[in-house]
Write an enzyme that holds these catalytic residues in place. Sequence first.
Site, PDB file in Angstrom:
ATOM      1  CG  HIS A  17      -1.621   1.302   1.493  1.00 48.51           C
ATOM      2  ND1 HIS A  17      -2.717   1.723   0.772  1.00 48.51           N
ATOM      3  CD2 HIS A  17      -1.380   2.288   2.387  1.00 48.51           C
ATOM      4  CE1 HIS A  17      -3.121   2.902   1.221  1.00 48.51           C
ATOM      5  NE2 HIS A  17      -2.323   3.278   2.203  1.00 48.51           N
ATOM      6  CG  ASP A  20       7.514  16.817 -26.696  1.00 47.60           C
ATOM      7  OD1 ASP A  20       7.725  16.429 -25.530  1.00 47.60           O
ATOM      8  OD2 ASP A  20       6.899  16.147 -27.531  1.00 47.60           O
ATOM      9  CG  HIS A  53      12.040  14.573  11.249  1.00 45.61           C
ATOM     10  ND1 HIS A  53      11.928  15.786  10.615  1.00 45.61           N
ATOM     11  CD2 HIS A  53      11.465  13.691  10.417  1.00 45.61           C
ATOM     12  CE1 HIS A  53      11.316  15.615   9.465  1.00 45.61           C
ATOM     13  NE2 HIS A  53      11.024  14.361   9.319  1.00 45.61           N
ATOM     14  CG  HIS A  54      11.392  10.080   9.226  1.00 43.67           C
ATOM     15  ND1 HIS A  54      10.062   9.941   8.914  1.00 43.67           N
ATOM     16  CD2 HIS A  54      11.812  11.153   8.516  1.00 43.67           C
ATOM     17  CE1 HIS A  54       9.697  10.877   8.055  1.00 43.67           C
ATOM     18  NE2 HIS A  54      10.743  11.625   7.792  1.00 43.67           N
ATOM     19  CE1 TYR A  70       8.142  19.270   3.456  1.00 40.27           C
ATOM     20  CE2 TYR A  70       9.924  17.763   3.950  1.00 40.27           C
ATOM     21  CZ  TYR A  70       8.950  18.647   4.377  1.00 40.27           C
ATOM     22  OH  TYR A  70       8.772  18.869   5.701  1.00 40.27           O
ATOM     23  NE  ARG A  83       3.280   3.431  10.723  1.00 40.40           N
ATOM     24  CZ  ARG A  83       4.166   3.992   9.886  1.00 40.40           C
ATOM     25  NH1 ARG A  83       5.218   4.628  10.386  1.00 40.40           N
ATOM     26  NH2 ARG A  83       4.012   3.947   8.599  1.00 40.40           N
ATOM     27  CG  HIS A  91      11.837  14.376   5.655  1.00 40.09           C
ATOM     28  ND1 HIS A  91      10.687  14.007   6.295  1.00 40.09           N
ATOM     29  CD2 HIS A  91      11.768  15.708   5.494  1.00 40.09           C
ATOM     30  CE1 HIS A  91       9.952  15.078   6.537  1.00 40.09           C
ATOM     31  NE2 HIS A  91      10.580  16.121   6.070  1.00 40.09           N
ATOM     32  CD  GLU A 124       9.530   9.858  -2.828  1.00 41.54           C
ATOM     33  OE1 GLU A 124      10.590  10.114  -3.428  1.00 41.54           O
ATOM     34  OE2 GLU A 124       8.455   9.601  -3.408  1.00 41.54           O
ATOM     35  CB  THR A 141       4.847  24.813   5.681  1.00 40.15           C
ATOM     36  OG1 THR A 141       6.058  24.074   5.508  1.00 40.15           O
ATOM     37  CG2 THR A 141       3.696  23.990   5.153  1.00 40.15           C
ATOM     38  CE  LYS A 162       3.896  26.808  -1.638  1.00 46.10           C
ATOM     39  NZ  LYS A 162       4.558  27.763  -2.527  1.00 46.10           N
ATOM     40  CD1 TRP A 179       6.287   3.425   4.147  1.00 43.71           C
ATOM     41  CD2 TRP A 179       7.809   4.031   2.638  1.00 43.71           C
ATOM     42  NE1 TRP A 179       6.714   4.679   4.470  1.00 43.71           N
ATOM     43  CE2 TRP A 179       7.648   5.085   3.555  1.00 43.71           C
ATOM     44  CE3 TRP A 179       8.715   4.182   1.585  1.00 43.71           C
ATOM     45  CZ2 TRP A 179       8.358   6.279   3.451  1.00 43.71           C
ATOM     46  CZ3 TRP A 179       9.426   5.390   1.508  1.00 43.71           C
ATOM     47  CH2 TRP A 179       9.231   6.407   2.430  1.00 43.71           C
ATOM     48  CB  SER A 229      11.478   5.514 -13.866  1.00 41.91           C
ATOM     49  OG  SER A 229      10.385   6.360 -14.055  1.00 41.91           O
ATOM     50  CB  SER A 230      12.239   9.205 -10.261  1.00 44.23           C
ATOM     51  OG  SER A 230      10.971   8.663 -10.038  1.00 44.23           O
ATOM     52  CB  SER A 286       0.245  28.297  -6.519  1.00 44.97           C
ATOM     53  OG  SER A 286       0.888  28.010  -5.303  1.00 44.97           O
TER      54      SER A 286
END
Lengths: 286, 553
Positions: B92, B122, B325-326, B280, B473, B276, B278, B351, B354, B162, B192-193, B291
């Site tokens: 998931h 293009d 922080h994880h 963002y 969890r 982390h 990721e 943040t 924004k 994950w 790919s990315s 926006s």
Amino acid sequence: MFNVNRVMTRGALAAAVALPVTLCAGFALAQENGQPVPGGLGLPNMVTPVGLGTQQLYNMVLMPIISFIALFVLGLLIYVAYRFNEHANPIPSKLTHNTPLEIIWTLIPVLILLFISVPSLRLLAEQVEVPEASVTIKVTGNQWYWSYKYPEDQGGGFGFDQMLKPESELQPGELRLLTVDNEAVVPINEVIAVHITSNDVIHAFGVPSFGVRMDAIPGRLNQTWFKIDREGVYYGQCYFICGKDHAYMPIVIRAVTREKYNEWLAQAKQKFAGADQRVRVASESR
Amino acid sequence: MASSTMAGAHDHPRGLRRFLFSTNHKDIGTLYIILGSIGGVIGFLLSLAMRLELAYPGVQIFPGLAELLHGADPSMALDAGKNLYNVFITVHGVLMIFFMAMPILIGGFGNWFVPIMIGAPDMAFPRLNNISFWLLVSSLVLAVISMFVEGAPGMKGFGGGWTFYPPLSSNTGSPGPAMDFVILALHLAGASSILGAINFITTIFNMRAPGMTLHKMPLFVWSILVTAFLLLLVLPVLAGCVTMLLTDRNFGTMFYDPAGGGDPLLFQHLLWFFGHPEVYIVILPGFGIISQIVSTFSRKPVFGYLGMAYAMVCIGVLGSIVWAHHMYTVGMSLNAQRYFTLATMVIAVPTGIKIFSWIATMWGGSLSFRAPMVWAIGFIFVFTMGGITGVVLANASADKQFHEGYYVVAHFHYTLSLGAVFALYAGFYYWFPKMSGYMYSETLAKANFWLLFIGVNVVFFPQHFLGLGGMPRRYIDYPDAYALWNLVSSFGMIFVTLSLVVWFYAIIEAFMKKRLAGANPWGAGATTLEWTLSSPPPFHQFEVLPRITGAGR
């Protein structure tokens, strides 16, 4: 269009009324005796200095601030939707800059964060710096149970495994998924240092009423501490995914007076002396 | 590319050749959106099974599912079911991040609209674009195969979350090939990315139309630019991280094995150095979309354009230096925890800029509550909710009460499952008329919004209470005290499921009714270049480059 606007405003208002009520209820409902409370809304009843500090930080500092911010943003959104919809305000303004405003909404969050960081960092130091301990226990995570060792020079010299009591063997009043065969016993009002490691994969030792959560990592010895201020049975669980029975390795710690603790030590020494400890730690670190 | 200015010199393939071998940014974008939708639906079905399981205490449905999916022996079904639950949570997470959010937001909307918004015909490297897409398809196939081969001894699939922490993901926990499939899937998705990121950066730096300076680019393009840089910087770290795991598993190295002098924490540091940023990577394109939409439907330029653009740059930079922080409970030194606490909290500042700038954009505007705007306003609220619990969790001291519990689950689902997904839907309803040429039913789009808004809030708000109460969890079963809020949470899935049905119906309805959208269905507020083209745009747009003279936004 107008309808949707009204529906949205009404829904948001309902949320605005419900939110503080729900959040405040969290203070009133507290857990009894170290086990989760059915339908509980807030933090458990804390029984250690670190736990009480966590409770204070969350209930007195963090939650009021974040609730206020959420309601403030919600209020702004509702006001803007009401005041500046295309019916109320057909001609848009061209306002795109306001330097003082931008400085304010940068500085005020900074001040709020500084305000949070003072009690937060104080509590952090209290958590991390383990005081002089009168009792040290070593806890080892295994797939899927916990092992405890009580050192010899503190009246121990034995170890045991703590396994989940299967549902079929539960007595009335015992808790499904939380009751174990062997409770770990510690004295109240004394600093207990816990050394935590693992035999196989990563686990995490956590007891919500203590404000303690620490990973059990193979090859590393982590340390945490607690000082329980009242007698009781305190339940915890494994807090890091460790395979199929991750949900089936609870932690139970019974806190008793020093006298009862000494009695227990004597009994436990007999009880666990001949027992197969099944502990596979290569070298002890006492 | 030399002939790209000559009208009529282009091939215009049809049918399978058009899509299988496509080098056209719009067709590839469409493919990405379809792939992301498939990934999202599978990811949703997995979460539906999990919420069904968690509706009541006890283990109900997963043993049956294990018999059904893996052909588990009935005598082993309970254990196989417990393992399958872990496999579901893992897949998931992987699907929703790598095969739903990223393909749709970056590959889909990015491919479709970055070239158009900067006035380019293009992407810079059309063939590279093609291989980026097909690498991701191959990666998805590998990820799905991993669910059906052995992982833990006697079990199918990898069930370690994950984040793939060893030793659970090394030979100690999962000796079977399932984890190798996952690693190879990550390699392909990463490649790919990276290729996609190179393509975006090159396109944005070199192919802007005359007059389109960096400070005139639409904020969506800015968001993709920052995202592409993040991808390029952190994905090689992930690749190295999982490659070392691969060699640990297969070639006898000991990078993460303490028995040979390695350290499982090395993996966690490397993974989160990618992981982390990721998050963002997933949310920044959403910021860009919101926006555009808020500005369009307020009929006002974005408030504080430069502040908005550099807030994203700032979030990208700060987001890359707060990874640990994880890991507040792994036993880091006091000073390290202090640093990561303070650095993490600082992210709240850009943040906040924004959030307030979006509200200020609406302030004084003339708001029209078309479907994309309703989604955008919903985004601002749910993202704020996720952001403020992020401030709580930033504190290493408070995190020790919430780590690996449901408070964290609620937090990151508010930012991603609500935040990123609402941005994605907002973008979908904003650009659907442009991409397809047809207008959808406004009523269906809003029904979709309200069902999902109610649904996800009912699902995830009670999870804060579960987390405060101490529920860990990744548990297939929980103490009975947590029953109430789990039931409420599962109840919310009814609305979420309905919202997906409405979404499908809205798409089918739009294609059946064929209401023509016209070049610009949104009126005077829609000022970016895509609204100057027909809907759908021509196969090759801007054969004569547009010249940008007005102020940027």
